[in-house]
Each structure stands twice: as C-alpha cells, then as structure tokens.
Design an enzyme around this catalytic site. Structure first.
Site, PDB file in Angstrom:
ATOM      1  N   GLU A 208      -9.102 -10.666  -7.949  1.00 39.18           N
ATOM      2  CA  GLU A 208      -8.158  -9.547  -7.796  1.00 39.18           C
ATOM      3  C   GLU A 208      -7.029  -9.620  -8.824  1.00 39.18           C
ATOM      4  OE1 GLU A 208      -7.231  -9.741  -3.598  1.00 39.18           O
ATOM      5  OE2 GLU A 208      -9.209  -8.962  -3.050  1.00 39.18           O
TER       6      GLU A 208
ATOM      7  N   TYR B  73     -12.675  -2.871  -2.499  1.00 38.19           N
ATOM      8  CA  TYR B  73     -13.124  -2.834  -1.109  1.00 38.19           C
ATOM      9  C   TYR B  73     -14.647  -2.686  -1.026  1.00 38.19           C
ATOM     10  CZ  TYR B  73      -8.349  -2.578   0.806  1.00 38.19           C
ATOM     11  OH  TYR B  73      -7.050  -2.851   1.185  1.00 38.19           O
TER      12      TYR B  73
ATOM     13  N   HIS C  60      -1.855  -5.558   1.410  1.00 39.00           N
ATOM     14  CA  HIS C  60      -3.099  -6.270   1.130  1.00 39.00           C
ATOM     15  C   HIS C  60      -2.765  -7.670   0.636  1.00 39.00           C
ATOM     16  CE1 HIS C  60      -6.943  -7.431  -0.602  1.00 39.00           C
ATOM     17  NE2 HIS C  60      -6.237  -7.870  -1.623  1.00 39.00           N
TER      18      HIS C  60
ATOM     19  N   THR D  98      -5.479  -7.761  10.554  1.00 39.01           N
ATOM     20  CA  THR D  98      -5.841  -6.453   9.995  1.00 39.01           C
ATOM     21  C   THR D  98      -5.551  -5.328  10.987  1.00 39.01           C
ATOM     22  OG1 THR D  98      -7.656  -7.554   8.836  1.00 39.01           O
ATOM     23  CG2 THR D  98      -7.729  -5.137   8.941  1.00 39.01           C
TER      24      THR D  98
ATOM     25  N   LYS E  18       0.831  -1.203   0.000  1.00 39.99           N
ATOM     26  CA  LYS E  18       0.000   0.000   0.000  1.00 39.99           C
ATOM     27  C   LYS E  18       0.871   1.261   0.000  1.00 39.99           C
ATOM     28  CE  LYS E  18      -3.788  -2.425   2.364  1.00 39.99           C
ATOM     29  NZ  LYS E  18      -4.714  -2.389   3.525  1.00 39.99           N
TER      30      LYS E  18
ATOM     31  N   ASN F 141      -1.944  -0.054   7.069  1.00 37.56           N
ATOM     32  CA  ASN F 141      -1.370  -1.316   7.551  1.00 37.56           C
ATOM     33  C   ASN F 141      -0.538  -2.019   6.476  1.00 37.56           C
ATOM     34  OD1 ASN F 141      -3.418  -2.138   5.925  1.00 37.56           O
ATOM     35  ND2 ASN F 141      -4.508  -3.329   7.461  1.00 37.56           N
TER      36      ASN F 141
HETATM   37  O1  CDP Z   1      -6.762  -6.049   4.666  1.00 39.84           O
HETATM   38  P1  CDP Z   1      -7.549  -7.121   5.363  1.00 39.84           P
HETATM   39  O2  CDP Z   1      -8.087  -8.171   4.426  1.00 39.84           O
HETATM   40  O3  CDP Z   1      -6.788  -7.706   6.523  1.00 39.84           O
HETATM   41  O4  CDP Z   1      -8.818  -6.397   6.051  1.00 39.84           O
HETATM   42  P2  CDP Z   1     -10.246  -5.955   5.448  1.00 39.84           P
HETATM   43  O5  CDP Z   1     -11.245  -6.180   6.528  1.00 39.84           O
HETATM   44  O6  CDP Z   1     -10.498  -6.584   4.126  1.00 39.84           O
HETATM   45  O7  CDP Z   1     -10.096  -4.376   5.292  1.00 39.84           O
HETATM   46  C1  CDP Z   1      -9.416  -3.819   4.209  1.00 39.84           C
HETATM   47  C2  CDP Z   1      -8.612  -2.625   4.689  1.00 39.84           C
HETATM   48  O8  CDP Z   1      -9.482  -1.614   5.185  1.00 39.84           O
HETATM   49  C3  CDP Z   1      -7.669  -2.923   5.847  1.00 39.84           C
HETATM   50  O9  CDP Z   1      -6.467  -3.560   5.459  1.00 39.84           O
HETATM   51  C4  CDP Z   1      -7.435  -1.527   6.392  1.00 39.84           C
HETATM   52  O10 CDP Z   1      -6.529  -0.799   5.590  1.00 39.84           O
HETATM   53  C5  CDP Z   1      -8.843  -0.914   6.237  1.00 39.84           C
HETATM   54  N1  CDP Z   1      -9.642  -1.034   7.481  1.00 39.84           N
HETATM   55  C6  CDP Z   1      -9.725   0.059   8.336  1.00 39.84           C
HETATM   56  O11 CDP Z   1      -9.171   1.119   8.031  1.00 39.84           O
HETATM   57  N2  CDP Z   1     -10.419  -0.049   9.521  1.00 39.84           N
HETATM   58  C7  CDP Z   1     -11.038  -1.194   9.849  1.00 39.84           C
HETATM   59  N3  CDP Z   1     -11.728  -1.270  10.997  1.00 39.84           N
HETATM   60  C8  CDP Z   1     -10.987  -2.298   8.990  1.00 39.84           C
HETATM   61  C9  CDP Z   1     -10.266  -2.197   7.810  1.00 39.84           C
HETATM   62 MG    MG Z   2      -9.527  -8.063   2.978  1.00 31.00          MG
END
Ligand code: CDP
Ligand code: MG
Length: 133
Positions: free
Chosen positions: A126, A49, A115, A91, A9, A112
């Site tokens: 994807e 997303y 991805h 996450t 990212k 974070n």
């Molecule tokens: O990236 P990952 O698959 O672990 O998590 P996701 O639930 O698919 O969420 C995608 C991205 O959204 C995360 O990697 C974060 O950058 C963001 N996010 C956030 O800002 N706050 C949250 N509570 C959950 C996700």
């Molecule tokens: Mg995800």
C-alpha cells in the site's frame, strides 16, 4: 521501526475529523512521516480492495471512497501496523470498542473513517501503491 499505510476516508475529511484523528495517532506516540490529500480512482480502489471485489457492497464502497478526497499517510512506530488497527477499532462499527476511532466516531460499517494496513505485506504494497516508496 515499522511503517504502515493509513488513509482518512472521505467521511473523515467531510466531517472535519482529520485533526482529531491525527491527534489520536500522535497522542499514541506514532509518527506521521509522509502525507497527501488526493481523490482515489476506481482503478486504485479495485487494486486496494481486491479482496472485496466480488462482494455485493463493493459498488457502495467505490461510490463512497471516490466521493471526495482522502488523506493518505505513512505512519511509523514500533508495532505500528497492529497498534494502529487497535486504535482504529473493528471494521464493523457495532463491534468497535468505545475509545477507538471507529467506536467513537462511526455509526456505519462502510463509512468507517479510516483505513490501516493489516499486515507487513499489505503495508509494503500500500505504501508503494500510494506513495511509490
Ligand atoms: O478496513 P478494514 O481492514 O477494517 O476492513 P476490510 O474487511 O478490509 O474492508 C474494507 C472496507 O470495506 C471497510 O473498512 C469498510 O469501509 C468496507 N466494508 C463494508 O462496507 N462492509 C463490510 N461488511 C465489510 C467492509
Ligand atoms: Mg482491510
């Protein structure tokens, strides 16, 4: 052999962490078979997303994810989808174990660093979305 879509990212690029993160992926034994840097469009993000589109923090995600280039990669290996999720860490940064990429380098849940696809279906979608393969 399984394939997954990994994306470093904008914070990973800006902080100069690409080399160290790629090093961890390669150290694990996974193979990067395609890679490109590009800047995400809002339309791509709304698709990528889609599961977060109704969340109050979605606008923060869009602002962050379009703030600079990302490095998109196709990574290959046995059980690479779950394997990458394991070395990425949880996450939420406070739940990401030490020794994981997020656990060691991130102190924000939004910013974070990385991805990774979370299932065979999302990996296929994807890779198609970002590489047309
Ligand atoms: O990236 P990952 O698959 O672990 O998590 P996701 O639930 O698919 O969420 C995608 C991205 O959204 C995360 O990697 C974060 O950058 C963001 N996010 C956030 O800002 N706050 C949250 N509570 C959950 C996700
Ligand atoms: Mg995800």
């Amino acid at each position: 052999m399984q394939k997954t879509y990994i994306m470093l990212k904008p914070d990973a690029v800006k902080r100069g962490l690409m080399g160290r993160i790629i090093g961890r992926i390669e150290d694990k034994g996974f193979k990067i078979v395609n890679a490109k840097m590009f800047t995400l469009t809002v339309a791509q993000l709304e698709e990528h997303y889609a599961h977060l589109k109704d969340k109050p923090f979605f606008k923060d995600i869009v602002e962050y994810m379009t703030s600079g280039p990302v490095l998109g990669m196709i990574v290959e290996g046995d059980d690479v989808i779950l394997g990458m999720r394991k070395i990425m860490g949880a996450t939420k940064w406070l739940e990401a174990d030490a020794g994981t990429i997020r656990g060691d380098f991130a102190c924000s849940t939004t910013q974070n660093l990385i991805h990774g696809s979370d299932s065979e279906e999302t990996a296929e979608a994807e890779i198609k979305r970002f590489f047309g393969e």
